[in-house]
Design a protein around this motif. Structure first.
Motif, PDB file in Angstrom:
ATOM      1  N   VAL A  17     -53.398 -12.896 -52.862  1.00 64.11           N
ATOM      2  CA  VAL A  17     -53.575 -11.512 -52.911  1.00 64.11           C
ATOM      3  C   VAL A  17     -54.363 -10.908 -52.057  1.00 64.11           C
ATOM      4  O   VAL A  17     -55.630 -11.552 -51.789  1.00 64.11           O
ATOM      5  CB  VAL A  17     -53.864 -11.348 -54.447  1.00 64.11           C
ATOM      6  CG1 VAL A  17     -54.047  -9.678 -54.665  1.00 64.11           C
ATOM      7  CG2 VAL A  17     -52.514 -11.696 -55.360  1.00 64.11           C
ATOM      8  N   VAL A  18     -54.449  -9.948 -51.490  1.00 61.87           N
ATOM      9  CA  VAL A  18     -55.246  -9.220 -50.715  1.00 61.87           C
ATOM     10  C   VAL A  18     -55.954  -8.057 -51.341  1.00 61.87           C
ATOM     11  O   VAL A  18     -55.426  -7.224 -51.801  1.00 61.87           O
ATOM     12  CB  VAL A  18     -54.594  -8.844 -49.225  1.00 61.87           C
ATOM     13  CG1 VAL A  18     -55.588  -8.105 -48.311  1.00 61.87           C
ATOM     14  CG2 VAL A  18     -54.149 -10.023 -48.515  1.00 61.87           C
ATOM     15  N   ALA A  19     -57.292  -8.051 -51.185  1.00 59.41           N
ATOM     16  CA  ALA A  19     -58.160  -7.046 -51.964  1.00 59.41           C
ATOM     17  C   ALA A  19     -59.570  -6.752 -50.982  1.00 59.41           C
ATOM     18  O   ALA A  19     -59.382  -7.489 -49.866  1.00 59.41           O
ATOM     19  CB  ALA A  19     -58.351  -7.190 -53.497  1.00 59.41           C
ATOM     20  N   HIS A  32     -41.729  -3.733 -51.126  1.00 54.98           N
ATOM     21  CA  HIS A  32     -40.891  -2.416 -51.427  1.00 54.98           C
ATOM     22  C   HIS A  32     -41.288  -1.257 -50.541  1.00 54.98           C
ATOM     23  O   HIS A  32     -40.572  -0.134 -50.346  1.00 54.98           O
ATOM     24  CB  HIS A  32     -41.142  -2.032 -52.910  1.00 54.98           C
ATOM     25  CG  HIS A  32     -40.719  -3.242 -53.733  1.00 54.98           C
ATOM     26  ND1 HIS A  32     -39.255  -3.537 -53.984  1.00 54.98           N
ATOM     27  CD2 HIS A  32     -41.396  -3.942 -54.822  1.00 54.98           C
ATOM     28  CE1 HIS A  32     -39.348  -4.565 -54.768  1.00 54.98           C
ATOM     29  NE2 HIS A  32     -40.425  -4.542 -55.470  1.00 54.98           N
ATOM     30  N   ALA A  33     -42.716  -1.491 -50.111  1.00 55.05           N
ATOM     31  CA  ALA A  33     -43.203   0.082 -49.520  1.00 55.05           C
ATOM     32  C   ALA A  33     -44.088  -0.424 -48.403  1.00 55.05           C
ATOM     33  O   ALA A  33     -44.557  -1.595 -48.568  1.00 55.05           O
ATOM     34  CB  ALA A  33     -43.825   0.800 -50.787  1.00 55.05           C
ATOM     35  N   THR A  34     -44.260   0.436 -47.675  1.00 57.95           N
ATOM     36  CA  THR A  34     -45.322   0.392 -46.459  1.00 57.95           C
ATOM     37  C   THR A  34     -46.708   1.001 -46.736  1.00 57.95           C
ATOM     38  O   THR A  34     -47.563   0.748 -45.786  1.00 57.95           O
ATOM     39  CB  THR A  34     -44.649   0.969 -45.221  1.00 57.95           C
ATOM     40  OG1 THR A  34     -44.609   2.427 -45.583  1.00 57.95           O
ATOM     41  CG2 THR A  34     -43.417   0.305 -44.826  1.00 57.95           C
ATOM     42  N   THR A  35     -46.791   1.375 -47.919  1.00 58.96           N
ATOM     43  CA  THR A  35     -48.122   2.100 -48.282  1.00 58.96           C
ATOM     44  C   THR A  35     -48.263   1.949 -49.633  1.00 58.96           C
ATOM     45  O   THR A  35     -47.516   1.275 -50.594  1.00 58.96           O
ATOM     46  CB  THR A  35     -48.268   3.385 -47.916  1.00 58.96           C
ATOM     47  OG1 THR A  35     -49.540   3.818 -48.128  1.00 58.96           O
ATOM     48  CG2 THR A  35     -47.284   4.304 -48.532  1.00 58.96           C
ATOM     49  N   ARG A  70     -50.208  -7.871 -43.557  1.00 61.67           N
ATOM     50  CA  ARG A  70     -49.267  -7.932 -42.416  1.00 61.67           C
ATOM     51  C   ARG A  70     -49.699  -9.156 -41.467  1.00 61.67           C
ATOM     52  O   ARG A  70     -48.664 -10.009 -41.227  1.00 61.67           O
ATOM     53  CB  ARG A  70     -49.096  -6.825 -41.736  1.00 61.67           C
ATOM     54  CG  ARG A  70     -48.654  -5.651 -42.291  1.00 61.67           C
ATOM     55  CD  ARG A  70     -48.459  -4.176 -41.698  1.00 61.67           C
ATOM     56  NE  ARG A  70     -47.357  -4.381 -40.504  1.00 61.67           N
ATOM     57  CZ  ARG A  70     -47.010  -3.584 -39.597  1.00 61.67           C
ATOM     58  NH1 ARG A  70     -47.888  -2.460 -39.514  1.00 61.67           N
ATOM     59  NH2 ARG A  70     -46.009  -3.602 -38.906  1.00 61.67           N
ATOM     60  N   THR A  71     -50.877  -9.427 -41.387  1.00 56.80           N
ATOM     61  CA  THR A  71     -51.401 -10.634 -40.571  1.00 56.80           C
ATOM     62  C   THR A  71     -51.255 -11.825 -41.372  1.00 56.80           C
ATOM     63  O   THR A  71     -50.588 -12.741 -40.842  1.00 56.80           O
ATOM     64  CB  THR A  71     -52.966 -10.445 -40.400  1.00 56.80           C
ATOM     65  OG1 THR A  71     -53.044  -9.268 -39.599  1.00 56.80           O
ATOM     66  CG2 THR A  71     -53.403 -11.659 -39.523  1.00 56.80           C
TER      67      THR A  71
END
Length: 444
Positions: free
Chosen positions: A281-283, A336-339, A317-318
């Motif tokens: 997970v990215v945070a 689902h979404a780009t933001t 994305r990386t």
């Protein structure tokens, strides 16, 4: 190149004060339009806004700017930021614009830009647009000036999209849900989507008047939501911010659940179903150490980034990750979404609630947070973090915490604030160190 206009989330400021003026909006339309005039097709920009009074002024100025360089404009009216991103891509537009200052008060406003893929612009693209802002615009010939058109079904398109992210096998029948839309961009779409999925909906913050966006409501002010959930016997409460790209949840007991708990819930759920990508997970650096420890129990990594959902998304994305977000409630689900999308994130939380058939207080409590405190200090200019007495206070706090805690101090990218966060095993020590640093920043 130091950026003059763009911060961590587009251009933002006090309305009718530089840079947030109609003149700037006109120039942004011309510069961004020029930057995205590529190829020989008829070019198109999609513009949405939240419910601020100044949105009318900024929208008109942007339309004039885009049209003057030959770009057609599609007006969505009040729509969430993620809806603008989604519609930019689905309508094959060259550019998307959201007029919003997110969770800020009504007197602020902002301009967020999205590329044709629905993603926020890169630092490189923003720098290129800033360079164009300093030049005379290349105006279109008279017969090539752009046209403006308002579409009436944008709201329905986004509701349909949001519902499509909720599992087909599930419904919300029997759930009483309070949703606080912050008198902002989602005041129609969020209650509609929940109702169409079968929920008993109690809406709050759905009477915008141009001045009451985020005013004692929404994700930054959940007090009314807490009271309403408990008083109405609701199963759960959802709070969005002014442009609906962040989510804070309240359980049936009135306890506020932040983005860290939501990321733990969604991340571990994805992992169990085999849907988690990138193994992590990215945070951001602001997320609680307890999140990292909870994910580690399920052998899920945590990748940390600088503060700002754009940096979270860049890392996603990386790294190929599909779950990320911020403690403040920006939850990005890239399948689902780009933001960040507060409504879509809320629907994933509700899906977990339906599947587990347990109270929200049990489902949403994923870990016990390590004591953490964040305070903001407003400043009047200059670089407070460069002053010797501030540096000394920070160094002393870091030395005292050692390896038993963390200190994160940063300048806000959207407001004249210094954000001071400390984390450690001793809550009293954490509070004292934060107060000492805040006092040092405020001393000048």
């Amino acid at each position: 190149m130091t950026r003059k206009f763009f911060g961590t989330d587009g251009i933002r400021g006090l309305t009718n004060s530089p840079p947030m003026t109609a003149e700037t909006a006109l120039k942004v339309g011309q510069a961004a339009g020029t930057y995205f005039l590529r190829g020989d097709h008829r070019h198109r920009v999609v513009i949405g806004k939240d419910t601020r009074l100044s949105g009318y002024m900024m929208e008109s100025a942007l339309v004039a700017g885009f049209a003057s360089v030959g770009m057609d404009v599609v007006l969505l009216g009040p729509m969430p930021t993620p809806a603008v991103a989604m519609l930019t891509k689905s309508m094959r537009a060259d550019l998307g614009v959201m007029i919003s200052a997110s969770h800020n008060p009504f007197y602020d406003n902002g301009i967020k830009l999205f590329g044709p893929d629905g993603y926020k612009l890169s630092d490189e693209a923003e720098r290129a647009i800033e360079r164009l802002l300093e030049k005379e615009p290349r105006l279109a010939k008279s017969e090539m000036i752009g046209r403006a058109k308002r579409i009436d079904d944008a709201r329905g398109r986004y509701v349909h999209f949001a519902k499509s992210t909720f599992p087909d096998r599930l419904r919300l029948d029997g759930l009483k849900i309070v949703v606080d839309c912050a008198n902002g961009a989602a005041y129609h779409v969020a209650p509609d989507a929940l109702w169409e999925l079968g929920a008993d909906v109690i809406p709050l913050g759905v009477k915008p008047n141009g001045l009451n966006i985020n005013d004692a409501c929404g994700s930054t002010h959940p007090e009314l939501l807490r009271e309403t959930v408990v008083a109405s016997g609701a199963d759960i409460g959802l709070a969005l911010d002014g442009d609906a790209d962040r989510l804070i949840v309240v359980d049936e007991k009135g306890k506020v659940i932040d983005g860290d708990q939501l990321m733990a819930l969604v991340g571990t759920g994805y992992a169990r179903r085999g849907d988690l990508k990138g193994g992590a997970v990215v945070a951001t650096v602001m997320s609680n150490l307890g999140l990292e420890q909870r994910l580690a129990k399920d052998k899920i990594g945590l990748k940390r980034t600088a503060v700002g959902d754009r940096y979270v998304l860049e890392e996603m994305r990386t790294s190929g990750c599909n779950v990320g977000g911020e403690q403040s409630g920006h939850i990005i689900l890239s399948d689902h979404a780009t933001t960040g999308d507060g409504l879509v994130a809320g629907l994933q939380v509700l899906a977990a609630l339906v599947e587990e058939q347990k109270p929200a207080s049990e489902v949403l409590h994923q870990f016990d947070p390590v004591p953490q405190l964040l305070k903001n200090v407003r400043f009047n200019g200059g670089e407070p973090l460069a002053r010797k007495h501030v540096k000394d206070a920070i160094a002393a706090a870091e030395a005292e915490l050692g390896k038993k805690g963390r200190l994160v101090i940063r300048k806000s990218g959207t407001e004249p604030l210094i954000r001071v966060m400390a984390e450690g095993n001793d809550a009293a020590q954490v509070e004292r160190l934060v107060d000492e640093i805040c006092a040092a920043v405020a001393a000048d």
